[in-house]
Enzyme design. Sequence first.
Site, short mmCIF file in Angstrom:
data_model
loop_
_atom_site.label_atom_id
_atom_site.label_comp_id
_atom_site.label_asym_id
_atom_site.label_seq_id
_atom_site.Cartn_x
_atom_site.Cartn_y
_atom_site.Cartn_z
N ASP A 193 42.51 32.21 82.89
CA ASP A 193 42.76 33.65 82.80
C ASP A 193 43.85 34.06 83.81
O ASP A 193 44.28 35.21 83.84
CB ASP A 193 41.47 34.47 82.94
N SER A 194 44.34 33.09 84.60
CA SER A 194 45.53 33.32 85.42
C SER A 194 46.71 33.69 84.54
O SER A 194 47.74 34.15 85.03
CB SER A 194 45.86 32.07 86.24
N ASP A 236 39.31 29.48 79.77
CA ASP A 236 38.57 30.36 80.67
C ASP A 236 37.84 31.44 79.89
O ASP A 236 38.40 32.01 78.95
CB ASP A 236 39.55 31.05 81.63
N LYS A 267 35.34 27.46 80.83
CA LYS A 267 35.09 27.57 82.28
C LYS A 267 34.66 29.01 82.58
O LYS A 267 35.22 29.94 81.99
CB LYS A 267 36.35 27.22 83.07
N GLU A 280 37.74 26.49 94.56
CA GLU A 280 39.01 27.14 94.90
C GLU A 280 38.98 27.76 96.29
O GLU A 280 38.06 28.51 96.65
CB GLU A 280 39.31 28.24 93.85
O1 KIV Z 1 42.71 30.82 85.78
C1 KIV Z 1 43.07 29.81 86.40
O2 KIV Z 1 44.22 29.36 86.34
C2 KIV Z 1 42.08 29.14 87.22
C3 KIV Z 1 42.56 28.07 88.15
C4 KIV Z 1 43.20 28.68 89.34
C5 KIV Z 1 41.48 27.12 88.52
O3 KIV Z 1 40.93 29.47 87.17
#
Ligand code: KIV
Length: 282
Positions: free
Chosen positions: A49-50, A88, A117, A186
């Site tokens: 979700d980044s 995510d 995730k 993290e």
């Molecule tokens: O959303 C993402 O990219 C993440 C990573 C930083 C692990 O959760």
Amino acid sequence: MKVIRKNIRVPDLALMKERHERIVMLTAYDATMARLFDQAEVDILLVGDSLGNVILGLDTTIEVTLDAVIHHTRAVARGANRALIVADMPFLTYQVSSEEALRNAGRLFQAGAAAVKLEGGRGVADTVRRLTGAGLPVMGHLGLTPQHVHRLGGMRRQATNETAAEELVHDALALEAAGAFAIVLEAIPNTVAQDVTSKVRIPTIGIGAGPDCDDQILVFHDLLNLTFAPAAKFVRRYADAGSLIRSAIEHYREDIEHHAFPSDEESYHLPESAKAHLLRKA
Ligand code: KIV
């Protein structure tokens, strides 16, 4: 010796931990990058979700929707053959109830994910149990969990004292007991990550958690310098793709401004007979 696997599947991760083989994980959000990372033998692609930050220009991941992650998961699934795709679960798609989480996770699997995730420890353990019980592989995420940015008071390091470190270990054990197949750690001190890694049987995947996690992940924009802010301490820049792209585009702009693009060789031509005909008519 590294065994080159044709396709990475969820059960491979446990075997890789047993054999002390490293799992390489990177974010990916589109088919082109997924294809490149697949060719470079990245084992796991995370449709994180980044994407809210690095693709959509948002300040936090809180606004990222399930539809957005589905859209990008489909693109990544089209580009990757070998890598395991993890998607995510965005903010509020798994916290309301386990049933809603199951329905939302199902849509990510339909889009091409092989695992999902989600962020949190004991508070989401029942949901993890519900998803894994239904046969959906789940990766946990502890430490700095960006969907909790307001509770954490910012994007800051976590588990920085003894009590918080112990809480984090309990959370990791709860995720493992609920059936999670791996945990992202993290922005936590390396010794805390080392402690968790020695206490759980599932792989730990670090980002800003030191070298003693089983595996590592970075956001690819950080790794390639495609961000517009100073890098966090834990980021290593492997290339300056930002400068490369900027200078290529400046060159393109200059060529257009100076009538240097396109050249005659870069143009389509009529056959000589048709050209002569056209000139006669002019
Ligand atoms: O959303 C993402 O990219 C993440 C990573 C930083 C692990 O959760």
